[in-house]
Design a protein around this motif. Structure first.
Motif, PDB file in Angstrom:
ATOM      1  N   ALA A  12       0.774  -1.205   0.021  1.00  0.00           N
ATOM      2  CA  ALA A  12      -0.047   0.004  -0.041  1.00  0.00           C
ATOM      3  C   ALA A  12       1.005   1.351  -0.007  1.00  0.00           C
ATOM      4  O   ALA A  12       0.475   2.192  -0.229  1.00  0.00           O
ATOM      5  CB  ALA A  12      -1.017   0.090   1.221  1.00  0.00           C
ATOM      6  N   ALA A  13       2.129   1.307   0.517  1.00  0.00           N
ATOM      7  CA  ALA A  13       2.865   2.196   0.400  1.00  0.00           C
ATOM      8  C   ALA A  13       3.247   2.963  -0.982  1.00  0.00           C
ATOM      9  O   ALA A  13       3.522   2.038  -1.788  1.00  0.00           O
ATOM     10  CB  ALA A  13       4.082   2.047   1.428  1.00  0.00           C
ATOM     11  N   ARG A  14       3.672   4.181  -0.878  1.00  0.00           N
ATOM     12  CA  ARG A  14       3.921   4.747  -2.241  1.00  0.00           C
ATOM     13  C   ARG A  14       5.647   4.520  -2.320  1.00  0.00           C
ATOM     14  O   ARG A  14       6.233   4.577  -1.399  1.00  0.00           O
ATOM     15  CB  ARG A  14       3.999   6.378  -2.169  1.00  0.00           C
ATOM     16  CG  ARG A  14       2.448   6.581  -2.306  1.00  0.00           C
ATOM     17  CD  ARG A  14       2.438   8.281  -2.670  1.00  0.00           C
ATOM     18  NE  ARG A  14       3.280   8.595  -3.810  1.00  0.00           N
ATOM     19  CZ  ARG A  14       3.223   9.647  -4.474  1.00  0.00           C
ATOM     20  NH1 ARG A  14       2.512  10.419  -4.041  1.00  0.00           N
ATOM     21  NH2 ARG A  14       4.319  10.252  -5.442  1.00  0.00           N
ATOM     22  N   TYR A  28       9.980   3.900   0.437  1.00  0.00           N
ATOM     23  CA  TYR A  28       8.515   3.815   0.937  1.00  0.00           C
ATOM     24  C   TYR A  28       8.074   4.978   1.718  1.00  0.00           C
ATOM     25  O   TYR A  28       8.781   5.546   2.456  1.00  0.00           O
ATOM     26  CB  TYR A  28       8.365   2.645   1.817  1.00  0.00           C
ATOM     27  CG  TYR A  28       9.025   1.024   1.336  1.00  0.00           C
ATOM     28  CD1 TYR A  28       8.097   0.172   0.585  1.00  0.00           C
ATOM     29  CD2 TYR A  28      10.096   0.908   1.274  1.00  0.00           C
ATOM     30  CE1 TYR A  28       8.596  -0.928   0.130  1.00  0.00           C
ATOM     31  CE2 TYR A  28      10.722  -0.219   0.900  1.00  0.00           C
ATOM     32  CZ  TYR A  28       9.955  -1.311   0.365  1.00  0.00           C
ATOM     33  OH  TYR A  28      10.263  -2.334  -0.145  1.00  0.00           O
ATOM     34  N   LEU A  29       7.091   5.351   1.437  1.00  0.00           N
ATOM     35  CA  LEU A  29       6.223   6.414   1.949  1.00  0.00           C
ATOM     36  C   LEU A  29       4.812   5.711   2.493  1.00  0.00           C
ATOM     37  O   LEU A  29       4.029   5.370   1.814  1.00  0.00           O
ATOM     38  CB  LEU A  29       5.777   7.686   1.312  1.00  0.00           C
ATOM     39  CG  LEU A  29       5.074   8.656   2.051  1.00  0.00           C
ATOM     40  CD1 LEU A  29       5.648   9.229   3.116  1.00  0.00           C
ATOM     41  CD2 LEU A  29       4.788  10.004   1.039  1.00  0.00           C
ATOM     42  N   PHE A  30       4.526   5.466   3.902  1.00  0.00           N
ATOM     43  CA  PHE A  30       3.406   5.098   4.446  1.00  0.00           C
ATOM     44  C   PHE A  30       2.422   6.175   4.681  1.00  0.00           C
ATOM     45  O   PHE A  30       2.507   7.163   4.724  1.00  0.00           O
ATOM     46  CB  PHE A  30       3.763   4.316   5.748  1.00  0.00           C
ATOM     47  CG  PHE A  30       4.812   3.002   5.475  1.00  0.00           C
ATOM     48  CD1 PHE A  30       4.406   1.702   4.782  1.00  0.00           C
ATOM     49  CD2 PHE A  30       6.272   3.101   5.550  1.00  0.00           C
ATOM     50  CE1 PHE A  30       5.184   0.913   4.756  1.00  0.00           C
ATOM     51  CE2 PHE A  30       6.983   2.176   5.581  1.00  0.00           C
ATOM     52  CZ  PHE A  30       6.742   1.158   5.062  1.00  0.00           C
ATOM     53  N   GLY A 198      14.316  13.138  -8.590  1.00  0.00           N
ATOM     54  CA  GLY A 198      13.179  13.225  -8.030  1.00  0.00           C
ATOM     55  C   GLY A 198      11.995  12.428  -8.859  1.00  0.00           C
ATOM     56  O   GLY A 198      10.972  12.288  -8.524  1.00  0.00           O
ATOM     57  N   ASP A 199      12.458  12.482 -10.174  1.00  0.00           N
ATOM     58  CA  ASP A 199      11.156  11.978 -11.104  1.00  0.00           C
ATOM     59  C   ASP A 199      11.176  10.477 -11.118  1.00  0.00           C
ATOM     60  O   ASP A 199      11.448   9.744 -12.083  1.00  0.00           O
ATOM     61  CB  ASP A 199      11.790  12.551 -12.561  1.00  0.00           C
ATOM     62  CG  ASP A 199      11.495  14.042 -12.614  1.00  0.00           C
ATOM     63  OD1 ASP A 199      10.778  14.694 -11.786  1.00  0.00           O
ATOM     64  OD2 ASP A 199      12.108  14.697 -13.427  1.00  0.00           O
ATOM     65  N   CYS A 200      11.283   9.922 -10.067  1.00  0.00           N
ATOM     66  CA  CYS A 200      11.215   8.312  -9.813  1.00  0.00           C
ATOM     67  C   CYS A 200       9.616   7.927 -10.142  1.00  0.00           C
ATOM     68  O   CYS A 200       8.784   8.580  -9.937  1.00  0.00           O
ATOM     69  CB  CYS A 200      11.271   8.189  -8.364  1.00  0.00           C
ATOM     70  SG  CYS A 200      13.186   8.546  -7.890  1.00  0.00           S
ATOM     71  N   LYS A 201       9.728   6.620 -10.566  1.00  0.00           N
ATOM     72  CA  LYS A 201       8.527   6.094 -11.297  1.00  0.00           C
ATOM     73  C   LYS A 201       7.800   5.592  -9.701  1.00  0.00           C
ATOM     74  O   LYS A 201       8.602   4.922  -8.751  1.00  0.00           O
ATOM     75  CB  LYS A 201       8.751   4.996 -11.758  1.00  0.00           C
ATOM     76  CG  LYS A 201       7.565   3.860 -12.086  1.00  0.00           C
ATOM     77  CD  LYS A 201       6.851   4.246 -13.052  1.00  0.00           C
ATOM     78  CE  LYS A 201       5.557   3.175 -13.396  1.00  0.00           C
ATOM     79  NZ  LYS A 201       4.576   3.403 -14.228  1.00  0.00           N
ATOM     80  N   THR A 202       6.523   6.015  -9.445  1.00  0.00           N
ATOM     81  CA  THR A 202       6.015   5.735  -8.081  1.00  0.00           C
ATOM     82  C   THR A 202       5.043   4.419  -8.154  1.00  0.00           C
ATOM     83  O   THR A 202       4.505   4.207  -9.440  1.00  0.00           O
ATOM     84  CB  THR A 202       5.450   6.680  -7.427  1.00  0.00           C
ATOM     85  OG1 THR A 202       4.268   7.413  -8.205  1.00  0.00           O
ATOM     86  CG2 THR A 202       6.207   7.883  -7.028  1.00  0.00           C
ATOM     87  N   GLN A 203       4.613   3.798  -7.304  1.00  0.00           N
ATOM     88  CA  GLN A 203       3.890   2.695  -7.461  1.00  0.00           C
ATOM     89  C   GLN A 203       2.956   2.600  -6.042  1.00  0.00           C
ATOM     90  O   GLN A 203       3.229   2.665  -4.991  1.00  0.00           O
ATOM     91  CB  GLN A 203       4.428   1.330  -7.545  1.00  0.00           C
ATOM     92  CG  GLN A 203       3.662   0.111  -7.652  1.00  0.00           C
ATOM     93  CD  GLN A 203       4.332  -1.188  -7.885  1.00  0.00           C
ATOM     94  OE1 GLN A 203       5.109  -1.457  -8.765  1.00  0.00           O
ATOM     95  NE2 GLN A 203       4.158  -1.918  -6.979  1.00  0.00           N
TER      96      GLN A 203
END
Length: 203
Positions: A12-14, A28-30, A198-203
């Motif tokens: 669920a984390a970004r 990870y950003l929770f 900073g332009d990382c692909k997030t999920q």
């Protein structure tokens, strides 16, 4: 079943990924605002470091707390030489896992192996290092077992001593090995950014 709950939090984390210097770095950003940063060896999939950070009481960003890898104090290069000399003889406790086990190393412990005892305190959910000469004592927990709500097993714990370093090994339970294998498959699906802009692909 309790085991998927931590995996579900990770899913669920970004997540952002970056491949650099032979390592896959995952951030990870929770939902609760906590951050976790991990580094894996690309070839072996072995965890190299894990750090945590959360907001402080004023809402600002706190300092990174190292769970796995070199302690922050060893990474700071701007210390005065007196401080470096003073701390160089103190025991240095760090965790450095392998693929099949959790592992801790305590450097600067010159006493022979027979001086040490390492035991599991099941009620307190921690491991304890004692020495018969009363020169060193430490309690430490295994956060991974807490996250998966798994009991501590004294039979999984052993230690050795070489080159002034006490090496403690705890064999990973099959539940954690299975969960880590599953997580590795998912992390490999995240497209990594080519640079740290900073332009990382997030999920």
């Amino acid at each position: 079943m309790a085991v998927p709950s931590w995996l579900e939090r990770l899913r669920a984390a970004r997540k952002t990924a970056l491949v650099q210097d032979g390592k896959r770095k995952i951030h990870y950003l929770f939902e609760d605002g906590k951050e976790m940063a991990e580094e894996y060896d690309i070839k072996t999939g072995q965890l190299m470091s894990r750090k945590w950070r959360e907001k402080n009481t004023l809402g600002g960003t706190g300092k990174w707390q190292v769970e796995v890898g070199e302690p922050t104090s060893l990474l700071l290069g701007a210390l005065e030489s007196e401080l470096i000399t003073e701390s160089s003889s103190n025991p240095i406790f760090m965790r450095k896992d392998t693929l099949s086990s959790f592992q801790w190393r305590i450097r600067n412990l010159p006493y022979p192996k027979e001086v040490y005892s390492v035991s599991v305190e099941e009620e307190q959910r921690c491991c304890v290092i004692r020495t018969t000469n009363k020169k060193y004592y430490k309690k430490f927990s295994i956060p991974d077992l807490d996250r998966y709500h798994l009991p501590l097993d004294a039979a999984a714990l052993n230690f050795t001593h070489a080159n002034n370093t006490l090496i403690i090994t705890y064999q990973k339970p099959k539940e954690i090995l299975a969960a880590e294998e599953q997580l590795q498959k998912e992390l490999k699906k995240i497209k990594a950014a080519n640079s740290g802009d900073g332009d990382c692909k997030t999920q």
